[in-house]
Design an enzyme around this catalytic site. Structure first.
Site, PDB file in Angstrom:
ATOM      1  N   HIS A 113       1.606   5.115   1.228  1.00 38.29           N
ATOM      2  CA  HIS A 113       2.000   4.601  -0.089  1.00 38.29           C
ATOM      3  C   HIS A 113       3.452   4.167   0.020  1.00 38.29           C
ATOM      4  O   HIS A 113       4.329   4.957   0.368  1.00 38.29           O
ATOM      5  CB  HIS A 113       1.850   5.669  -1.173  1.00 38.29           C
ATOM      6  CG  HIS A 113       2.139   5.141  -2.531  1.00 38.29           C
ATOM      7  ND1 HIS A 113       1.162   4.565  -3.318  1.00 38.29           N
ATOM      8  CD2 HIS A 113       3.283   5.065  -3.231  1.00 38.29           C
ATOM      9  CE1 HIS A 113       1.711   4.168  -4.449  1.00 38.29           C
ATOM     10  NE2 HIS A 113       2.991   4.467  -4.422  1.00 38.29           N
ATOM     11  N   CYS A 114       3.717   2.911  -0.261  1.00 39.77           N
ATOM     12  CA  CYS A 114       5.064   2.362  -0.135  1.00 39.77           C
ATOM     13  C   CYS A 114       5.817   2.529  -1.458  1.00 39.77           C
ATOM     14  O   CYS A 114       5.377   2.004  -2.486  1.00 39.77           O
ATOM     15  CB  CYS A 114       4.986   0.891   0.244  1.00 39.77           C
ATOM     16  SG  CYS A 114       6.605   0.127   0.438  1.00 39.77           S
ATOM     17  N   PRO A 115       6.945   3.232  -1.462  1.00 40.12           N
ATOM     18  CA  PRO A 115       7.688   3.397  -2.715  1.00 40.12           C
ATOM     19  C   PRO A 115       8.358   2.108  -3.196  1.00 40.12           C
ATOM     20  O   PRO A 115       8.601   1.950  -4.386  1.00 40.12           O
ATOM     21  CB  PRO A 115       8.729   4.471  -2.371  1.00 40.12           C
ATOM     22  CG  PRO A 115       8.867   4.429  -0.899  1.00 40.12           C
ATOM     23  CD  PRO A 115       7.551   3.967  -0.351  1.00 40.12           C
ATOM     24  N   ASN A 137       5.456   0.237  -4.680  1.00 43.54           N
ATOM     25  CA  ASN A 137       4.720   1.098  -5.594  1.00 43.54           C
ATOM     26  C   ASN A 137       3.231   0.779  -5.497  1.00 43.54           C
ATOM     27  O   ASN A 137       2.531   0.617  -6.494  1.00 43.54           O
ATOM     28  CB  ASN A 137       5.211   0.964  -7.031  1.00 43.54           C
ATOM     29  CG  ASN A 137       4.677   2.073  -7.904  1.00 43.54           C
ATOM     30  OD1 ASN A 137       4.361   3.148  -7.423  1.00 43.54           O
ATOM     31  ND2 ASN A 137       4.542   1.805  -9.188  1.00 43.54           N
TER      32      ASN A 137
END
Length: 97
Positions: free
Chosen positions: A87-89, A92
């Site tokens: 999951h890429c912050p 998002n």
């Protein structure tokens, strides 16, 4: 002449970076569809086979539903994602491989 080249290069690169960023934010990473719901009898059979390690299909204990091969549950999105890597912050959003 050199400044025109740099201006043209920046005028090409910046819109492409912004376009691809927005595309990464709004695209579907491959969520397992919600319409793949099973009846209570099928869910009970799937749970029982999961507990005895005789399953043909995997079962997500968090979503309470079937998981396709190579899918993982994302703790941030609260959904199962097919071919999830992380999951890429910054996006998002989940990122696949």
């Amino acid at each position: 002449v050199v400044w025109a080249f740099h201006l043209g290069l920046v005028g090409f690169v910046v819109p492409n970076v912004l376009f691809n960023y927005v595309l990464g934010v709004i695209s579907n990473p491959g969520y397992v569809e919600d319409h793949v719901k099973l009846s209570e009898d099928e869910l009970a059979l799937l749970r029982a086979s999961h507990e005895t390690n005789q399953q043909k299909y995997r079962f997500c204990k968090i979503c309470e539903g079937p998981k396709p091969p190579r899918s993982h549950h994302c703790g941030v999105c609260k959904r199962c994602v097919i071919k999830m890597d992380h999951h890429c912050p910054w996006l998002n959003n989940c990122v696949g491989w």
